[in-house]
Enzyme design. Structure first.
Site, PDB file in Angstrom:
ATOM      1  N   LYS A  55       0.841  -1.207   0.000  1.00  0.00           N
ATOM      2  CA  LYS A  55       0.000   0.000   0.000  1.00  0.00           C
ATOM      3  C   LYS A  55       0.873   1.254   0.000  1.00  0.00           C
ATOM      4  O   LYS A  55       0.650   2.189  -0.763  1.00  0.00           O
ATOM      5  CB  LYS A  55      -0.929  -0.016   1.229  1.00  0.00           C
ATOM      6  N   GLN A  99      -4.808  -1.601   9.783  1.00  0.00           N
ATOM      7  CA  GLN A  99      -4.660  -2.926   9.182  1.00  0.00           C
ATOM      8  C   GLN A  99      -5.181  -4.005  10.136  1.00  0.00           C
ATOM      9  O   GLN A  99      -4.802  -4.050  11.310  1.00  0.00           O
ATOM     10  CB  GLN A  99      -3.171  -3.174   8.852  1.00  0.00           C
ATOM     11  N   ASP A 122     -11.319   2.549   4.101  1.00  0.00           N
ATOM     12  CA  ASP A 122     -11.671   1.128   3.981  1.00  0.00           C
ATOM     13  C   ASP A 122     -13.174   0.941   3.814  1.00  0.00           C
ATOM     14  O   ASP A 122     -13.632  -0.149   3.466  1.00  0.00           O
ATOM     15  CB  ASP A 122     -11.238   0.382   5.255  1.00  0.00           C
TER      16      ASP A 122
END
Ligand code: NAP
Length: 309
Positions: A55, A99, A122
């Site tokens: 990422k 995460q 997200d």
């Protein structure tokens, strides 16, 4: 003779999307500052470390400012909340990604709820899940949004089609079903308690497998001419199982012997060639879209927050 199905090429679509983002990122930078993404990685989970590295690298390639915050896995829920709140308050951070998975002693729900919905790239915050259900603009979960991009850019009709989604997770199954519904598909969601799964799947013009079981979706689940989207990413380290799935393919087994495992989707990789009209390979199908859509969400958040869009 049956024609080979069309590959829905995730790497190509990812590159297309990244190409489209570049001028938007340049416009934001010219307007004052580039978009900014903060990734919080707790502890040393090797798989998570790889995801986060990819990422950050993609941000770097595109000119998105990024930073990773890496507290140890002894961090408490309160301490992690303080990190998230600090990021919520920072002007130059447009997206915050925590995460998963978090260590078991950390209250993951409280952490995800603490991320400002405007910076929730997200799409996991309940406000953004509500916006998804109501079909209002908001960040969408990345993998499901990527699946819709693959279908649309691959010229696969969605409106009026029967779509069956196997899997009902909050991060893939439920949101992709909702997105397909908004695209006017007739959608069925299946799970581990669905009776006669094969028969339900065989009704699908678009079959999405998000299960986490290597090659579970065999030819008997696939209607001839269906489009098959394989979300599964299963590392198969059992040589016999890998050989069975790939019918002893010399090439695949040489790969297995080199790496000690094979990445296999939820769909039988050879049966799908016999039945589908189009499909996403594993690897190289859905996978590349997840990071691409994270970048899209980060840029869109920056545009909203800076008034550029
Ligand atoms: P998950 O949270 O474990 O959910 C799996 C779903 O599959 C559950 O709803 C479960 O049903 C259902 N299921 C399990 N066994 C089944 C069976 N025998 N018959 C019917 N349904 C069954 O998994 P997830 O997070 O959605 O991920 C699914 C797969 O996608 C995994 O392989 C994951 O690694 C992969 N993934 C890939 C990406 C990417 O970027 N490519 C992103 C996310 C996930 P119940 O609800 O009844 O238990």
């Amino acid at each position: 003779m049956r024609r080979m199905p069309r590959i829905l090429d995730g790497n190509r679509v990812r590159d297309e999307i990244k190409g489209e983002l570049k001028p938007r990122i340049a416009a934001l930078a010219a307007h004052g500052r580039p978009p900014g993404l903060a990734v919080v990685l707790v502890g040393n989970n090797p798989a998570s470390e790889i995801y986060v590295r990819n990422k950050i690298k993609t941000c770097h390639d595109l000119g998105i400012y990024s930073e990773s915050i890496t507290p140890p896995d002894t961090i408490s829920t309160e301490e992690l909340l303080a990190i998230v709140e600090g990021l919520n308050a920072r002007v130059e951070i447009d997206g915050i990604l925590v995460q998963l998975p978090l260590p078991p002693h950390v209250d993951a729900k409280r952490i995800l709820m603490a991320v400002s919905p405007a910076k929730d790239v997200d799409g996991f915050h309940p406000c953004n899940v509500g916006a998804l259900v109501a079909n209002l603009p908001a960040p969408r979960a990345c993998t499901p949004a990527g699946i819709i991009e693959l279908l649309k850019r691959g010229g696969i009709p969605i409106a009026g089609q029967r779509a069956v989604v196997v899997g009902r997770s909050d991060i893939v199954g439920k949101p992709v079903a909702m997105l397909l519904l908004h695209e006017h598909a007739t959608v069925t969601i299946c799970h581990s308690k669905t009776p006669d799964l094969k028969a339900v799947c065989r009704e699908a013009d678009i079959l999405v497998a998000a299960i986490g079981r290597a090659a579970m979706i065999t030819g008997e689940f696939i209607k001839p001419g269906a489009t098959v989207i394989d979300v599964g990413t299963n590392h198969v380290a059992d040589r016999e199982k890998a050989a069975r799935i790939y019918r002893n393919s010399a090439e695949k087994m040489a790969n297995f012997d080199k790496r000690g495992s094979l990445l296999i989707g939820d769909v039988d990789p050879l049966d799908v060639l016999e039945k589908a009209v189009a499909y996403t390979p594993v690897p190289g199908g859905v996978g590349p879209l997840t990071i691409a859509m994270l970048m899209v969400n980060t840029v869109a958040s920056a545009e909203r927050r800076s008034g550029v869009c």
